[in-house]
Design a protein around this motif. Structure first.
Motif, PDB file in Angstrom:
ATOM      1  N   ARG A 153       0.833  -1.208   0.000  1.00 42.20           N
ATOM      2  CA  ARG A 153       0.000   0.000   0.000  1.00 42.20           C
ATOM      3  C   ARG A 153       0.867   1.257   0.000  1.00 42.20           C
ATOM      4  NH1 ARG A 153      -3.056  -1.730   5.121  1.00 42.20           N
ATOM      5  NH2 ARG A 153      -3.242   0.516   5.416  1.00 42.20           N
ATOM      6  N   ALA A 154       1.998   1.196   0.708  1.00 43.98           N
ATOM      7  CA  ALA A 154       2.902   2.371   0.743  1.00 43.98           C
ATOM      8  C   ALA A 154       3.430   2.674  -0.651  1.00 43.98           C
ATOM      9  CB  ALA A 154       4.049   2.106   1.711  1.00 43.98           C
ATOM     10  N   ALA A 155       3.803   1.618  -1.391  1.00 42.89           N
ATOM     11  CA  ALA A 155       4.300   1.825  -2.757  1.00 42.89           C
ATOM     12  C   ALA A 155       3.173   2.327  -3.674  1.00 42.89           C
ATOM     13  CB  ALA A 155       4.884   0.525  -3.300  1.00 42.89           C
ATOM     14  N   LYS A 156       1.996   1.772  -3.519  1.00 41.87           N
ATOM     15  CA  LYS A 156       0.867   2.191  -4.370  1.00 41.87           C
ATOM     16  C   LYS A 156       0.486   3.640  -4.095  1.00 41.87           C
ATOM     17  CE  LYS A 156      -0.781  -0.183  -6.996  1.00 41.87           C
ATOM     18  NZ  LYS A 156      -0.202  -0.314  -8.362  1.00 41.87           N
ATOM     19  N   ILE A 157       0.514   4.059  -2.809  1.00 48.91           N
ATOM     20  CA  ILE A 157       0.128   5.451  -2.523  1.00 48.91           C
ATOM     21  C   ILE A 157       1.255   6.399  -2.910  1.00 48.91           C
ATOM     22  CG2 ILE A 157       0.880   5.805  -0.093  1.00 48.91           C
ATOM     23  CD1 ILE A 157      -2.087   6.791   0.376  1.00 48.91           C
ATOM     24  N   LEU A 158       2.506   5.897  -2.944  1.00 48.49           N
ATOM     25  CA  LEU A 158       3.608   6.735  -3.427  1.00 48.49           C
ATOM     26  C   LEU A 158       3.398   7.070  -4.907  1.00 48.49           C
ATOM     27  CD1 LEU A 158       6.316   8.157  -3.235  1.00 48.49           C
ATOM     28  CD2 LEU A 158       7.451   5.933  -3.576  1.00 48.49           C
ATOM     29  N   GLU A 159       2.837   6.142  -5.662  1.00 50.01           N
ATOM     30  CA  GLU A 159       2.522   6.427  -7.085  1.00 50.01           C
ATOM     31  C   GLU A 159       1.615   7.659  -7.174  1.00 50.01           C
ATOM     32  OE1 GLU A 159       0.649   2.820  -8.306  1.00 50.01           O
ATOM     33  OE2 GLU A 159       2.532   1.717  -8.600  1.00 50.01           O
ATOM     34  N   LYS A 160       0.594   7.705  -6.276  1.00 53.28           N
ATOM     35  CA  LYS A 160      -0.348   8.846  -6.294  1.00 53.28           C
ATOM     36  C   LYS A 160       0.353  10.134  -5.869  1.00 53.28           C
ATOM     37  CE  LYS A 160      -4.425   5.985  -5.299  1.00 53.28           C
ATOM     38  NZ  LYS A 160      -5.285   5.503  -4.194  1.00 53.28           N
ATOM     39  N   VAL A 161       1.226  10.005  -4.861  1.00 54.55           N
ATOM     40  CA  VAL A 161       1.961  11.186  -4.356  1.00 54.55           C
ATOM     41  C   VAL A 161       2.849  11.761  -5.455  1.00 54.55           C
ATOM     42  CG1 VAL A 161       3.825  11.845  -2.769  1.00 54.55           C
ATOM     43  CG2 VAL A 161       1.892  10.476  -1.935  1.00 54.55           C
ATOM     44  N   LEU A 162       3.547  10.908  -6.176  1.00 54.75           N
ATOM     45  CA  LEU A 162       4.432  11.356  -7.257  1.00 54.75           C
ATOM     46  C   LEU A 162       3.611  12.026  -8.361  1.00 54.75           C
ATOM     47  CD1 LEU A 162       6.722   8.208  -7.376  1.00 54.75           C
ATOM     48  CD2 LEU A 162       7.510  10.538  -6.829  1.00 54.75           C
ATOM     49  N   ASP A 163       2.460  11.464  -8.634  1.00 49.98           N
ATOM     50  CA  ASP A 163       1.584  12.005  -9.678  1.00 49.98           C
ATOM     51  C   ASP A 163       1.069  13.387  -9.273  1.00 49.98           C
ATOM     52  OD1 ASP A 163      -1.685  11.365 -10.961  1.00 49.98           O
ATOM     53  OD2 ASP A 163       0.141  11.837 -12.088  1.00 49.98           O
ATOM     54  N   LYS A 164       0.614  13.484  -8.004  1.00 48.16           N
ATOM     55  CA  LYS A 164       0.098  14.775  -7.498  1.00 48.16           C
ATOM     56  C   LYS A 164       1.182  15.848  -7.491  1.00 48.16           C
ATOM     57  CE  LYS A 164      -3.704  13.464  -4.327  1.00 48.16           C
ATOM     58  NZ  LYS A 164      -4.700  14.510  -4.672  1.00 48.16           N
ATOM     59  N   ALA A 165       2.420  15.415  -7.241  1.00 48.39           N
ATOM     60  CA  ALA A 165       3.533  16.375  -7.170  1.00 48.39           C
ATOM     61  C   ALA A 165       4.055  16.720  -8.569  1.00 48.39           C
ATOM     62  CB  ALA A 165       4.661  15.791  -6.322  1.00 48.39           C
ATOM     63  N   GLY A 166       3.510  16.011  -9.560  1.00 47.42           N
ATOM     64  CA  GLY A 166       3.981  16.230 -10.938  1.00 47.42           C
ATOM     65  C   GLY A 166       5.447  15.876 -11.084  1.00 47.42           C
ATOM     66  N   HIS A 167       5.853  14.822 -10.332  1.00 46.32           N
ATOM     67  CA  HIS A 167       7.282  14.453 -10.301  1.00 46.32           C
ATOM     68  C   HIS A 167       7.720  13.929 -11.680  1.00 46.32           C
ATOM     69  CE1 HIS A 167      11.051  13.070  -8.478  1.00 46.32           C
ATOM     70  NE2 HIS A 167      10.963  12.078  -9.342  1.00 46.32           N
ATOM     71  N   LYS A 168       8.845  14.422 -12.122  1.00 41.94           N
ATOM     72  CA  LYS A 168       9.440  13.931 -13.370  1.00 41.94           C
ATOM     73  C   LYS A 168      10.839  13.388 -13.057  1.00 41.94           C
ATOM     74  CE  LYS A 168       6.199  15.577 -16.302  1.00 41.94           C
ATOM     75  NZ  LYS A 168       5.121  15.205 -15.295  1.00 41.94           N
ATOM     76  N   GLY A 169      11.277  12.384 -13.778  1.00 44.93           N
ATOM     77  CA  GLY A 169      12.648  11.890 -13.612  1.00 44.93           C
ATOM     78  C   GLY A 169      12.754  10.766 -12.592  1.00 44.93           C
ATOM     79  N   PRO A 170      14.001  10.383 -12.274  1.00 41.02           N
ATOM     80  CA  PRO A 170      14.213   9.211 -11.413  1.00 41.02           C
ATOM     81  C   PRO A 170      13.685   9.455  -9.995  1.00 41.02           C
ATOM     82  CG  PRO A 170      16.316  10.290 -11.892  1.00 41.02           C
ATOM     83  CD  PRO A 170      15.285  10.957 -12.738  1.00 41.02           C
ATOM     84  N   VAL A 171      13.267   8.357  -9.367  1.00 46.96           N
ATOM     85  CA  VAL A 171      12.756   8.402  -7.988  1.00 46.96           C
ATOM     86  C   VAL A 171      13.809   7.758  -7.097  1.00 46.96           C
ATOM     87  CG1 VAL A 171      10.918   7.622  -6.442  1.00 46.96           C
ATOM     88  CG2 VAL A 171      10.375   8.283  -8.798  1.00 46.96           C
ATOM     89  N   LYS A 172      14.494   8.604  -6.316  1.00 49.80           N
ATOM     90  CA  LYS A 172      15.596   8.108  -5.478  1.00 49.80           C
ATOM     91  C   LYS A 172      15.109   8.036  -4.026  1.00 49.80           C
ATOM     92  CE  LYS A 172      19.048   9.871  -8.609  1.00 49.80           C
ATOM     93  NZ  LYS A 172      20.229  10.737  -8.804  1.00 49.80           N
ATOM     94  N   ILE A 173      14.893   6.807  -3.576  1.00 47.76           N
ATOM     95  CA  ILE A 173      14.193   6.575  -2.305  1.00 47.76           C
ATOM     96  C   ILE A 173      15.158   6.284  -1.171  1.00 47.76           C
ATOM     97  CG2 ILE A 173      12.475   5.098  -1.143  1.00 47.76           C
ATOM     98  CD1 ILE A 173      11.439   4.418  -4.043  1.00 47.76           C
ATOM     99  N   ALA A 174      14.954   6.977  -0.038  1.00 52.61           N
ATOM    100  CA  ALA A 174      15.621   6.609   1.223  1.00 52.61           C
ATOM    101  C   ALA A 174      14.595   5.827   2.029  1.00 52.61           C
ATOM    102  CB  ALA A 174      16.056   7.849   1.993  1.00 52.61           C
ATOM    103  N   GLN A 175      15.016   4.701   2.620  1.00 53.33           N
ATOM    104  CA  GLN A 175      14.087   3.895   3.421  1.00 53.33           C
ATOM    105  C   GLN A 175      14.540   3.881   4.879  1.00 53.33           C
ATOM    106  OE1 GLN A 175      11.722  -0.272   2.956  1.00 53.33           O
ATOM    107  NE2 GLN A 175      13.901  -0.468   2.694  1.00 53.33           N
ATOM    108  N   LEU A 176      13.704   4.356   5.782  1.00 53.15           N
ATOM    109  CA  LEU A 176      13.971   4.240   7.225  1.00 53.15           C
ATOM    110  C   LEU A 176      13.270   2.972   7.710  1.00 53.15           C
ATOM    111  CD1 LEU A 176      13.637   7.920   8.516  1.00 53.15           C
ATOM    112  CD2 LEU A 176      15.662   6.453   8.715  1.00 53.15           C
ATOM    113  N   GLU A 177      14.066   1.939   8.030  1.00 53.67           N
ATOM    114  CA  GLU A 177      13.501   0.646   8.401  1.00 53.67           C
ATOM    115  C   GLU A 177      13.158   0.620   9.891  1.00 53.67           C
ATOM    116  OE1 GLU A 177      16.529  -2.202   7.477  1.00 53.67           O
ATOM    117  OE2 GLU A 177      16.965  -1.287   5.533  1.00 53.67           O
TER     118      GLU A 177
END
Ligand code: GZL
Length: 334
Positions: A153-177
């Motif tokens: 669900r976190a990955a699926k909602i990140l898709e929406k967040v990126l879309d809303k932000a109009g993000h273009k280009g590579p997605v460089k993710i930091a993960q706090l485990e």
């Protein structure tokens, strides 16, 4: 580890003889809250610790639900140490409680003490987190969330967040485990990676990943190090709100805007997380409901009555985007 496959209905063994509440120990880490009736059910509960807002809400829910049910609750806080949980469980066995429940801090290393509980004919219920064991008779059921699904669900909602932000280009993710070896940490990482590998292999990359121990201090410290080593991070996926809130402090200290320069997705849905989201600093929250107390007491009664139970009693939860935060805040219960 519990998966959908072993979603079995387990026969429940006979309930243990009702134990009487011993005097509360004054060590500050454990307490008794005497129940109502003379033959009240006694529940021994070992809690992970008090590392996050989620954990506090979870403990409050267990305590108030036990009071509501008239049960005698023996409660111990393990301060995130497995050895403290094991000794608490051994104490409950010695005190002959009716049922033992606990949220295992990590998934491994439980068989020995659970075998002792089984030998003492005290049924065990897992809450919140699961354990790895080949002997399914060592606990009756798990009351808690599907963390792998939370990761998806976190990955699926990140898709929406990126879309809303109009993000273009590579997605460089930091993960706090979360805590190393803990079910939510293992499974939230696994679920997120499943979606990333299946749908975003060419444009998403986890460039750095490390545990922040589920705490704000840990999230702040590790995020500051991330920003030193990877200044071009543009997304943070934190396994809980508290690490995300700590990371926000580090992001602002580095002169960047959380929720804008670095898009943030967290898990839990505690009130402080919703406040940060309403301020535009968190972009989405995957809910993980800590209010397991009433479900646990219902299960404990059923265990005592020898009723059949499902192997995994899942918690209902949903997900929230930034524009839902303000409306959702007044009705948040934790
Ligand atoms: C999840 C729970 C996790 C929370 C954290 O069910 O085990 O532990 O996500 C907490 O906030 O520390």
């Amino acid at each position: 580890m519990l998966t959908r496959r072993n979603f079995l209905t387990a026969a429940v063994g006979a309930a243990a003889a009702a134990g009487l509440a011993a005097c509360a120990k004054e060590d500050g880490k454990s307490s008794d809250s005497p129940g109502g009736g003379s033959k009240t059910l006694t529940l021994g509960f070992s809690q992970v610790g008090s590392e996050s807002g989620w954990r506090t809400a979870n403990s409050d829910s267990v305590k108030s639900a036990a009071k509501e049910s008239g049960y005698t609750l023996k409660f111990s806080d393990a301060q995130q140490k497995q050895e403290n949980q094991i000794s608490a469980i051994r104490n409950y066995i010695a005190q002959k409680v009716d049922v033992i429940a606990f949220s295992p801090v990590v998934v491994t290393g439980w068989d020995a003490v659970l075998k002792e509980a089984k030998a003492a004919k005290i049924p065990v219920v897992l809450t919140d987190r699961s354990v790895e064991t080949s002997d399914e008779s060592l606990y009756v059921t798990l009351v808690g969330s599907d963390f792998t699904d939370e990761g998806r669900r976190a990955a699926k909602i990140l898709e929406k967040v990126l879309d809303k932000a109009g993000h273009k280009g590579p997605v460089k993710i930091a993960q706090l485990e979360g805590t190393t070896g803990a079910a939510p940490a293992i499974e939230r990482a696994k679920g997120f990676k499943e979606v990333m590998d299946a749908d975003h292999a060419d444009d998403w990359k986890i460039v750095v990943s490390q545990t922040g121990e589920f705490t704000r201090a840990g999230g702040k410290q590790v995020m500051a190090a991330f920003l030193q080593s990877n200044p071009d991070i543009n997304v943070l996926y934190a396994h809980n709100d508290d690490m995300g809130l700590g990371a926000i402090q580090a992001i602002e200290a580095a002169g960047k805007k959380p929720g804008k320069d670095i898009l943030i997705v967290t898990v839990d849905g505690v009130k402080d997380g919703f406040i940060a989201m309403s301020e535009g600093k968190i972009n989405a929250i995957v809910e993980c409901n800590p209010l397991l107390g009433p479900q646990l007491m219902d299960v404990v009664q059923k265990v005592k009555d020898g009723e059949k139970l499902e192997r995994w009693i899942k918690t209902e939860e949903s997900d929230f985007l930034q524009d839902q935060a303000k409306d959702a805040l007044p009705s948040r219960k934790y």
